[in-house]
Motif scaffolding. Structure first.
Motif, PDB file in Angstrom:
ATOM      1  N   LEU A 155       4.753   5.967   5.368  1.00 17.73           N
ATOM      2  CA  LEU A 155       3.537   5.332   5.884  1.00 17.73           C
ATOM      3  C   LEU A 155       3.703   3.820   6.007  1.00 17.73           C
ATOM      4  O   LEU A 155       3.207   3.209   6.959  1.00 17.73           O
ATOM      5  CB  LEU A 155       2.359   5.671   4.981  1.00 17.73           C
ATOM      6  CG  LEU A 155       1.953   7.151   4.947  1.00 17.73           C
ATOM      7  CD1 LEU A 155       0.865   7.384   3.911  1.00 17.73           C
ATOM      8  CD2 LEU A 155       1.482   7.607   6.326  1.00 17.73           C
ATOM      9  N   LEU A 156       4.400   3.222   5.053  1.00 14.16           N
ATOM     10  CA  LEU A 156       4.668   1.783   5.150  1.00 14.16           C
ATOM     11  C   LEU A 156       5.487   1.475   6.403  1.00 14.16           C
ATOM     12  O   LEU A 156       5.243   0.480   7.097  1.00 14.16           O
ATOM     13  CB  LEU A 156       5.421   1.303   3.905  1.00 14.16           C
ATOM     14  CG  LEU A 156       4.614   1.178   2.608  1.00 14.16           C
ATOM     15  CD1 LEU A 156       5.542   0.863   1.444  1.00 14.16           C
ATOM     16  CD2 LEU A 156       3.548   0.100   2.736  1.00 14.16           C
ATOM     17  N   ASN A 188       6.091  -0.407  11.989  1.00 13.01           N
ATOM     18  CA  ASN A 188       6.390  -0.119  13.388  1.00 13.01           C
ATOM     19  C   ASN A 188       5.211  -0.449  14.299  1.00 13.01           C
ATOM     20  O   ASN A 188       5.393  -0.851  15.460  1.00 13.01           O
ATOM     21  CB  ASN A 188       6.798   1.345  13.547  1.00 13.01           C
ATOM     22  CG  ASN A 188       8.124   1.645  12.852  1.00 13.01           C
ATOM     23  OD1 ASN A 188       8.911   0.738  12.590  1.00 13.01           O
ATOM     24  ND2 ASN A 188       8.361   2.918  12.531  1.00 13.01           N
ATOM     25  N   GLN A 189       3.985  -0.249  13.791  1.00 11.75           N
ATOM     26  CA  GLN A 189       2.809  -0.659  14.563  1.00 11.75           C
ATOM     27  C   GLN A 189       2.815  -2.172  14.773  1.00 11.75           C
ATOM     28  O   GLN A 189       2.448  -2.667  15.839  1.00 11.75           O
ATOM     29  CB  GLN A 189       1.529  -0.230  13.851  1.00 11.75           C
ATOM     30  CG  GLN A 189       1.232   1.254  13.926  1.00 11.75           C
ATOM     31  CD  GLN A 189      -0.058   1.607  13.225  1.00 11.75           C
ATOM     32  OE1 GLN A 189      -0.320   1.163  12.100  1.00 11.75           O
ATOM     33  NE2 GLN A 189      -0.893   2.413  13.862  1.00 11.75           N
ATOM     34  N   ALA A 190       3.211  -2.918  13.745  1.00 10.43           N
ATOM     35  CA  ALA A 190       3.294  -4.374  13.885  1.00 10.43           C
ATOM     36  C   ALA A 190       4.338  -4.755  14.920  1.00 10.43           C
ATOM     37  O   ALA A 190       4.127  -5.673  15.727  1.00 10.43           O
ATOM     38  CB  ALA A 190       3.620  -5.008  12.534  1.00 10.43           C
ATOM     39  N   VAL A 191       5.466  -4.052  14.934  1.00  9.67           N
ATOM     40  CA  VAL A 191       6.505  -4.309  15.946  1.00  9.67           C
ATOM     41  C   VAL A 191       5.954  -4.029  17.343  1.00  9.67           C
ATOM     42  O   VAL A 191       6.178  -4.806  18.287  1.00  9.67           O
ATOM     43  CB  VAL A 191       7.753  -3.446  15.671  1.00  9.67           C
ATOM     44  CG1 VAL A 191       8.751  -3.566  16.823  1.00  9.67           C
ATOM     45  CG2 VAL A 191       8.403  -3.872  14.363  1.00  9.67           C
ATOM     46  N   THR A 245      -2.232  -5.231   8.904  1.00  5.95           N
ATOM     47  CA  THR A 245      -1.035  -4.566   8.373  1.00  5.95           C
ATOM     48  C   THR A 245      -0.726  -5.046   6.966  1.00  5.95           C
ATOM     49  O   THR A 245      -0.530  -4.252   6.036  1.00  5.95           O
ATOM     50  CB  THR A 245       0.171  -4.837   9.295  1.00  5.95           C
ATOM     51  OG1 THR A 245      -0.113  -4.363  10.611  1.00  5.95           O
ATOM     52  CG2 THR A 245       1.417  -4.155   8.763  1.00  5.95           C
ATOM     53  N   LEU A 246      -0.705  -6.358   6.777  1.00  9.93           N
ATOM     54  CA  LEU A 246      -0.370  -6.908   5.465  1.00  9.93           C
ATOM     55  C   LEU A 246      -1.435  -6.575   4.432  1.00  9.93           C
ATOM     56  O   LEU A 246      -1.114  -6.228   3.290  1.00  9.93           O
ATOM     57  CB  LEU A 246      -0.202  -8.433   5.567  1.00  9.93           C
ATOM     58  CG  LEU A 246       1.240  -8.935   5.708  1.00  9.93           C
ATOM     59  CD1 LEU A 246       1.835  -8.434   7.025  1.00  9.93           C
ATOM     60  CD2 LEU A 246       1.312 -10.457   5.662  1.00  9.93           C
ATOM     61  N   GLU A 247      -2.715  -6.670   4.822  1.00 13.53           N
ATOM     62  CA  GLU A 247      -3.775  -6.376   3.857  1.00 13.53           C
ATOM     63  C   GLU A 247      -3.732  -4.920   3.422  1.00 13.53           C
ATOM     64  O   GLU A 247      -3.961  -4.599   2.254  1.00 13.53           O
ATOM     65  CB  GLU A 247      -5.149  -6.695   4.452  1.00 13.53           C
ATOM     66  CG  GLU A 247      -6.261  -6.517   3.438  1.00 13.53           C
ATOM     67  CD  GLU A 247      -7.656  -6.656   4.017  1.00 13.53           C
ATOM     68  OE1 GLU A 247      -8.588  -6.027   3.473  1.00 13.53           O
ATOM     69  OE2 GLU A 247      -7.818  -7.377   5.018  1.00 13.53           O
ATOM     70  N   THR A 248      -3.434  -4.015   4.345  1.00 17.10           N
ATOM     71  CA  THR A 248      -3.333  -2.591   3.988  1.00 17.10           C
ATOM     72  C   THR A 248      -2.232  -2.385   2.952  1.00 17.10           C
ATOM     73  O   THR A 248      -2.428  -1.689   1.945  1.00 17.10           O
ATOM     74  CB  THR A 248      -3.047  -1.757   5.239  1.00 17.10           C
ATOM     75  OG1 THR A 248      -4.127  -1.902   6.172  1.00 17.10           O
ATOM     76  CG2 THR A 248      -2.890  -0.286   4.874  1.00 17.10           C
ATOM     77  N   MET A 249      -1.078  -2.990   3.179  1.00 20.09           N
ATOM     78  CA  MET A 249       0.021  -2.868   2.208  1.00 20.09           C
ATOM     79  C   MET A 249      -0.383  -3.459   0.862  1.00 20.09           C
ATOM     80  O   MET A 249      -0.094  -2.897  -0.197  1.00 20.09           O
ATOM     81  CB  MET A 249       1.267  -3.577   2.744  1.00 20.09           C
ATOM     82  CG  MET A 249       1.885  -2.926   3.963  1.00 20.09           C
ATOM     83  SD  MET A 249       3.366  -3.823   4.499  1.00 20.09           S
ATOM     84  CE  MET A 249       3.892  -2.801   5.889  1.00 20.09           C
TER      85      MET A 249
END
Length: 806
Positions: free
Chosen positions: A790-791, A796-799, A666-670
């Motif tokens: 999208l962010l 939300n996927q991380a949640v 998640t973080l790398e995508t952002m």
């Protein structure tokens, strides 16, 4: 004060610190002069004194010629005092004030004595904790002697701040400042600072602002100044910088190891009559490298990748961060990951380095990174064709070693074998890169005299390829395992390896000899040579001729697939044509025609550009909350990367995932999509009811993450506003008068950023984590409505991952 301390008669004061005074005194019982350090506490504590006395008595057991011994430790009227041997002379700080910087011939013997003392203490389980020039005495015979092994420093710290910090800030290790974690390697960092001071003549970090000094130790790499580097041998520069690595795992393992490295530099081991010629070649090569920085740049990248710690949570972030620093390297690795070979191995449709590590393993991604780095540094040279041949040989050797090693010792050792085999012939590769004419002469000598390759290199260069590669690898700081694998095996049958390091050396030699069979022999001679190698290595590796033939066949397929993924036409190289002659079909060996520049061609993945500075893209609203923020000009690339990352996370969520893996993806995508300078994950700590930084991406992200530490007890600032209300917030300018008062002090001290984003992760309206992202200058973060959506999907996927993991 009284003219006595205990039974000792005070003669005069020698010096004083904030909570201590040192006196010259006389011992009436033994009729000798001594030095006494008295420690005064603002808050007397009998239990504290008892503990410190026990530590002092343990230190008093140390007996070493480079340690000033403690004769006695006792208590008087609530204060402690320590009795030392009186050493005539002056401390190193005073010595350097008089002499200034010392030449290596004078500085290194002093440093060797210091490291001898520290190593002796470490062997007894004692860490100094306050190693600095003023705690090192230079006696009348010019012998360095270390004193005050942390007892006084700990006492003074406890008397002032409850024991939170011990020692002198300018000589503290980063991990101690950030985490209050000290070890033998903390002393090594301090020793590196002392060595810096010896060579430069001044402190590495000067200044009276203690907080600023400590922030710099945490966030900045300490490097020798350019004017000093120009006067020193490159190997010595590397030795100093390795001791000063911020990550303790990248420093010397022990004081003894650092001492050994310095001693080897000061007194290089003789290697027979050719030693002068050998050293001349190495020195000449190092000088040439200074002016042609390609290979040293390669060595720094490879060394950083190879030194990554094996602790899973941290090592994945470190590897991904190292790769993501190089935009081109990132895209080429993702291209390889999505190639046909790795799709069969379990890859495919991967858009982040973090996901690649989850699917293929950290070692496999490390091997890919090193392979691409090596190839990139061989491009656009006058002798590029010969260099590509050398690269293909190195790559084939690595693949062979991985194949054979995985079958002999298990899959876990396959990637280590790959790296060792790939760098086995570093000396020959360096020679071809920097000495192309001499390399051509070596090949002529080989043909004319029919001698061994190392003998021909010895004749032309004055040093064998093996010794050349080992010397440079040591200078670059390559791990011992790789350096050891470069040593040539004796002729005849190879004995069974005694351990893993020995086994990697044997695998590296075997795979490179197999490459020689393919690359240097006509097809009719190859079966005979294969039988010879099987006989030579049969006992050591338990392989026969058929095993080796099958390993070569499998490895050729992998090399051909790799060549296709990087757009390298094997048929245009001599080694590639030899591979074809081995018997593989032309269809499997010839890659599609390369582009005009013979580079790496286009990828199926979008070539994402870093987000440009948005100084000319003012937000439409100064409000902190994401409302109607204007989109950027490269929305298509951003959207493609965000969507690919969302798919990566979705694939991870439906598998047997680890929570940290999903959060890293998640973080790398952002980070990649939005062009943030850094992205950091913070997690709620239930026990302390605070938000703590865990890991992230970007320059110094791991160090910066450690500084994110704030209470969740409500305070009227931006972070609490986001977390309490579950609101995504963008701060366009931290210095805006409307916002400045709501930026907390801890944040301004922790990181320099004029614009940042906060994305809270909440479950049942309660914050459990937080994603933070920033840029350096105000106004540089601009997010469109589509990208914001999208962010939020990623968030939300991380949640969801946090919920599923319990």
């Amino acid at each position: 004060m009284s003219r006595k301390v205990g039974r000792f008669e005070i003669i005069r004061e020698l010096g004083r610190g904030a909570q201590s005074v040192v006196y010259l005194a006389r011992d009436p019982h033994l009729q000798r002069q001594v030095a006494i350090k008295t420690l005064h506490f603002a808050r007397p504590d009998a239990q504290q004194n008892s503990q410190l006395l026990a530590e002092a008595r343990m230190v008093s057991q140390l007996r070493h010629p480079n340690i000033v011994p403690i004769f006695e430790a006792a208590e008087e009227q609530g204060d402690l005092y320590l009795v030392f041997q009186l050493v005539p002379g002056r401390n190193l700080a005073e010595h350097l004030q008089t002499t200034g910087a010392l030449p290596p011939a004078r500085a290194l013997p002093i440093m060797l004595a210091i490291l001898d003392a520290v190593a002796h203490a470490h062997a007894a389980g004692i860490i100094h904790r306050d190693l600095k020039p003023s705690n090192i005495l230079i006696d009348d015979d010019a012998v360095a002697r270390v004193m005050d092994f942390g007892i006084a420093a700990r006492a003074e710290a406890r008397s002032t701040d409850g024991g939170q910090l011990t020692g002198t800030p300018a000589y503290m290790a980063p991990e101690y400042i950030a985490e209050r974690r000290s070890s033998e390697r903390s002393d090594i960092f301090a020793a590196g600072l002392v060595l810096y001071e010896l060579l430069v003549g001044r402190r590495a970090l000067a200044g009276s602002d203690v907080q600023q000094v400590m922030r710099r130790l945490i966030s900045e790499d300490i490097r020798l100044p350019a004017e000093t580097i120009g006067l020193l041998d490159e190997r010595l520069v590397h030795l100093v910088h390795r001791a000063l690595e911020r990550d303790p795992a990248n420093r010397y393992e022990s004081a003894a190891q650092m001492r050994e490295a310095l001693d080897e530099h000061l007194h290089p081991s003789p290697l027979g009559e050719a030693n002068d010629a050998r050293q001349s070649t190495i020195d000449f090569l190092l000088r040439r490298m200074r002016h042609k920085s390609d290979f040293p740049a390669l060595s720094e990248s490879v060394s950083a990748i190879n030194r990554i710690a094996t602790a899973e949570n941290q090592s994945v972030s470190q590897l991904a961060n190292t790769i993501l620093k190089d935009f081109s390297l990132t895209n080429k690795i993702l291209r390889m990951v999505n190639s046909a070979y790795y799709q069969q191995a379990g890859g495919g449709n991967i858009s982040t380095v973090s996901r690649a590590v989850v699917v293929l393993g950290l070692d496999a991604v490390r091997s890919m990174a090193i392979t691409v780095l090596l190839l990139e540094h061989l491009q656009n040279k006058e002798n590029a064709d010969q260099l590509k041949d050398e690269f293909l040989r190195a790559n084939l050797a690595g693949v062979l070693a991985r194949d054979i090693g995985s079958r002999v010792a298990g899959r876990s050792e396959g990637e280590e074998a790959f790296i060792c085999a790939m760098f086995h012939n570093l000396g020959r590769l360096l020679s071809q890169y920097y000495f192309p004419e001499e390399s051509a002469e070596i090949r002529r000598v080989l043909l004319q005299r029919n001698c061994a390759e190392d003998a021909a290199a010895q004749q032309v260069l004055g040093i064998s390829f093996a010794d050349l590669g080992m010397a440079i690898a040591q200078t670059w700081g390559f791990p011992r395992q790789i350096v050891n694998s470069m040593r040539r095996l004796p002729a005849g049958s190879v004995r069974r390896p005694l351990g893993s390091e020995d086994r990697f050396r044997v695998l590296a030699a075997l795979s490179n000899e197999l490459c020689g069979v393919i690359a240097e022999n006509p097809s009719e001679q190859q079966p005979k040579e294969l039988r010879r190698i099987a006989g030579r290595f049969g006992e050591a590796i338990a392989v026969d001729e058929q095993d080796l033939r099958q390993a070569v066949d499998r490895s050729l397929e992998q090399v051909a697939e790799f060549a296709r993924s990087i757009r390298l036409n094997l048929q245009q190289t001599r080694v590639g044509r030899q591979l074809k002659a081995w018997g593989a079909s032309q269809a499997s060996l010839v890659a599609p025609p390369p582009p005009a520049d013979d580079g790496l061609g286009d990828s199926a993945l979008p070539e994402l550009a870093a987000v440009p500075a948005a100084a000319d893209q003012a937000p439409e609203a100064a409000d902190a909350v994401f409302a109607g923020i204007a989109g950027s000009n490269d929305g298509g690339a951003r959207t493609a990367t965000l969507l690919a990352g969302i798919q990566d996370v979705s694939n991870a969520l439906v598998s047997d995932f680890r929570l940290n893996d999903v959060l890293r993806i998640t973080l790398e995508t952002m980070y990649r999509a939005m062009g943030f300078r850094r992205v950091i994950l913070c997690v709620r700590d239930q026990r302390s009811n605070s938000m703590l930084g865990r890991f992230g991406f970007g320059p110094d992200a791991l160090e910066v993450a450690k500084r994110f530490r704030f209470s969740l007890v409500f305070s009227p600032d931006i972070f609490h506003a986001a977390l309490v209300n579950g609101v995504d917030i963008l701060i366009s300018d931290t210095n805006d008068p409307k916002i400045a008062a709501r930026i907390p002090d801890w944040f301004r001290k922790a990181v320099v950023a004029e614009t940042f984003v906060v994305l809270p992760l909440c479950i049942k309206r309660s914050p459990v984590a937080m994603i933070y992202a920033d840029r350096a200058r105000a106004g540089e973060i601009v997010i469109s409505g589509d990208d914001l959506s999208l962010l939020r999907t990623l968030r939300n996927q991380a949640v969801l991952a946090i919920k599923q993991s319990g």
